[in-house]
Design an enzyme around this catalytic site. Structure first.
Site, short mmCIF file in Angstrom:
data_model
loop_
_atom_site.label_atom_id
_atom_site.label_comp_id
_atom_site.label_asym_id
_atom_site.label_seq_id
_atom_site.Cartn_x
_atom_site.Cartn_y
_atom_site.Cartn_z
CD GLU A 90 -3.08 -0.95 2.18
OE1 GLU A 90 -4.24 -1.13 1.82
OE2 GLU A 90 -2.75 -0.68 3.35
CB CYS A 103 2.81 7.50 3.22
SG CYS A 103 3.28 6.27 4.45
CB CYS A 110 7.02 -5.22 8.76
SG CYS A 110 8.23 -4.42 9.84
CB CYS A 114 5.72 -2.49 16.28
SG CYS A 114 7.41 -1.98 15.94
CB CYS A 117 2.53 -1.74 13.58
SG CYS A 117 2.71 -1.30 11.85
CB CYS A 331 0.60 6.09 11.67
SG CYS A 331 1.09 7.70 11.15
N1 SAH Z 1 9.14 0.54 10.22
C1 SAH Z 1 9.27 1.97 10.22
C2 SAH Z 1 8.34 2.58 9.23
C3 SAH Z 1 6.88 2.56 9.61
S1 SAH Z 1 6.44 4.18 9.87
C4 SAH Z 1 9.09 2.49 11.63
O1 SAH Z 1 8.78 1.72 12.51
O2 SAH Z 1 9.33 3.67 11.87
C5 SAH Z 1 4.92 4.10 10.55
C6 SAH Z 1 4.83 4.84 11.86
O3 SAH Z 1 3.53 4.61 12.40
C7 SAH Z 1 5.81 4.32 12.88
O4 SAH Z 1 6.22 5.34 13.73
C8 SAH Z 1 4.97 3.34 13.61
O5 SAH Z 1 5.50 3.01 14.86
C9 SAH Z 1 3.65 4.08 13.69
N2 SAH Z 1 2.51 3.22 13.97
C10 SAH Z 1 2.40 1.90 13.74
N3 SAH Z 1 1.20 1.45 14.13
C11 SAH Z 1 0.53 2.53 14.60
C12 SAH Z 1 -0.77 2.70 15.14
N4 SAH Z 1 -1.62 1.68 15.26
N5 SAH Z 1 -1.12 3.94 15.51
C13 SAH Z 1 -0.27 4.99 15.38
N6 SAH Z 1 0.96 4.87 14.88
C14 SAH Z 1 1.36 3.65 14.52
#
Ligand code: SAH
Length: 339
Positions: A90, A103, A110, A114, A117, A331
C-alpha cells in the site's frame, strides 16, 4: 529479466555502454523510465533497433492499481498496488497546503513485530527492489496527474531492514534527470535498527530521519517493540545523538500515545529527560485502532496535556494531524490486503 529501474544512473550508463549504445542514451532512457512509460515502444527517441535490443533482456516494470480508496474527508488516497509477482503493498497520497506527499512501503510485510502495527501481522514476505519502491511514486503520480513533491518512507516495512535498495531508491528519486525530489523533502522512518542508523549517517543524505520511539524507557518499549530487546533505548538515543552530530540534521521522534501504556504525566517527564538538549522534534500520534489489537487512544484532552507537558519543559512537540481515517490510511493501518 533486468528491471532498468533497479540501476542507479551510473550503473545504467555502464550497462548501456556494454550494449554498445552511445553515452547520451543513459539520460534519455533514465528520464523515460522515471516519467512512467510502460514499454520500450513509448521511448520514441530511441531507434527500433535499440528498443528491440533492450526488450530482449530488460523490462519496464510497472505497478498495477488493484484498489484505490479516496477519503471523503480530506482527499487522502490509498492505493493497493500489485507487484509483478502478485504480492500487494500500500501507498498513500496526502494533500497538504505545501504540496502533495506520498507515504510509501519498503517491504512486503515486516518482521519487526511492533505490537500496535498492522503491517507486521503475518511477518515479512520479502523486501522491495529499488524499482518497486520508486514505482509507487511514479504510478501514484501518474494516476493523480499532479507532481508529488514530498516522500515519507513510513508505509509497510522497515526501510533500514532493506538498506541497500532504499539508498539506491533515494539516489534515483533525487536524480535531476528523474523525478528530482530534493532530499530535504524526504523523510525516512525507522523503528531503531541501530547499526543502520550509523550507516545512514555515513551516506550523508540530507533527508529527515524519523525514529519510532513510542516509550520513554526500556520496560515499556520492550513490551511493545521487540527491536528494543536487541537495541535498547540507551543505544538508540546514543545513535541518534551521533547521527545529529554527524549530519547536523534534526531528528523527528514518533511517539504513538497508547492509553494507559505510555501516556502518563510521568511518562512525559521521563521522555523529557531522555531527549533534553537534543536537536529533535517529537511527533505525537494518537494510536490508531487496528482490529487485531486492543490498544486505544486517550481522549483529545489527555493528548493535548501530554503535548503541553513536553513543550513546557522545552521539548519541541506537536500532535500529528490524522488523515484518511475513513479509509484506514493512517499510521500503522497499512497492510498487504484488500479492505
Ligand atoms: N518501520 C518503520 C516505518 C513505519 S512508519 C518504523 O517503525 O518507523 C509508521 C509509523 O507509524 C511508525 O512510527 C509506527 O511506529 C507508527 N505506527 C504503527 N502502528 C501505529 C498505530 N496503530 N497507531 C499509530 N501509529 C502507529
Amino acid at each position: 529479466m533486468i528491471d532498468l529501474k533497479d540501476f542507479e544512473f551510473d550503473e545504467l550508463a555502464e550497462f548501456l555502454k556494454e550494449l554498445g549504445e552511445p553515452k547520451f542514451r543513459a539520460k534519455q532512457i533514465f528520464s523515460w523510465l522515471h516519467k512512467g512509460v510502460e514499454s520500450f515502444d513509448e521511448m520514441t527517441n530511441l531507434s527500433k533497433n535499440t528498443r528491440e535490443k533492450l526488450s530482449k533482456q530488460c523490462v519496464v516494470s510497472t505497478l498495477k492499481i488493484r484498489e484505490k480508496y479516496v477519503s471523503k474527508i480530506d482527499k487522502t488516497t490509498k492505493y493497493l498496488f500489485e507487484l509483478p509477482d502478485g504480492n500487494c503493498i500500500e501507498s498513500v497520497v496526502m494533500y497538504y497546503k505545501h504540496g502533495i506527499s506520498i507515504c510509501i512501503s519498503s517491504q512486503v510485510g515486516c518482521r519487526m513485530g511492533c505490537g500496535f502495527c498492522a503491517s507486521t501481522i503475518g511477518g515479512l514476505y520479502r523486501s522491495l527492489t529499488p524499482g518497486e519502491i520508486l514505482n509507487q511514486v511514479i504510478f501514484a503520480g501518474k494516476d493523480i496527474g499532479e507532481r508529488i513533491s514530498n516522500i515519507v518512507m513510513m508505509g509497510i516495512g522497515e526501510p533500514l531492514d532493506n538498506f541497500d535498495n532504499v539508498v539506491k531508491f533515494l539516489h534515483n528519486v533525487n536524480h535531476p534527470d528523474g523525478i528530482n525530489i530534493g532530499y530535504r523533502h524526504i523523510s525516512l522512518s525507522t523503528c531503531g535498527v541501530v547499526p543502520k542508523i550509523y550507516e545512514l549517517a555515513e551516506k550523508n543524505l540530507p533527508i529527515t530521519l524519523s525514529v519510532s520511539l513510542h516509550a520513554p524507557n526500556n520496560e515499556i518499549r520492550s513490551s511493545i517493540m521487540p527491536i528494543n530487546k536487541k537495541y535498547p533505548i540507551e543505544e538508540l538515543i546514543k545513535a541518534c545523538r551521533d547521527y545529529i552530530k554527524a549530519t547536523g540534521r534534526r531528528i523527528s521522534f514518533e511517539y504513538s500515545l497508547i492509553s494507559g501504556v505510555n501516556d502518563s504525566a510521568e511518562n512525559a517527564d521521563e521522555l523529557t529527560g531522555l531527549l533534553k538538549g537534543m536537536l529533535a522534534h517529537v511527533n505525537l500520534i494518537p494510536v490508531n485502532k487496528i482490529e487485531e489489537r486492543d490498544y486505544h487512544k486517550g481522549d483529545k484532552k489527555e493528548i493535548r496535556a501530554f503535548c503541553e507537558r513536553l513543550c513546557a519543559k522545552g521539548i519541541n512537540a506537536t500532535v500529528r494531524r490524522e488523515l484518511g481515517s475513513d479509509i484506514q490510511a493512517s499510521c500503522g493501518q497499512l497492510r498487504k490486503k484488500l479492505l
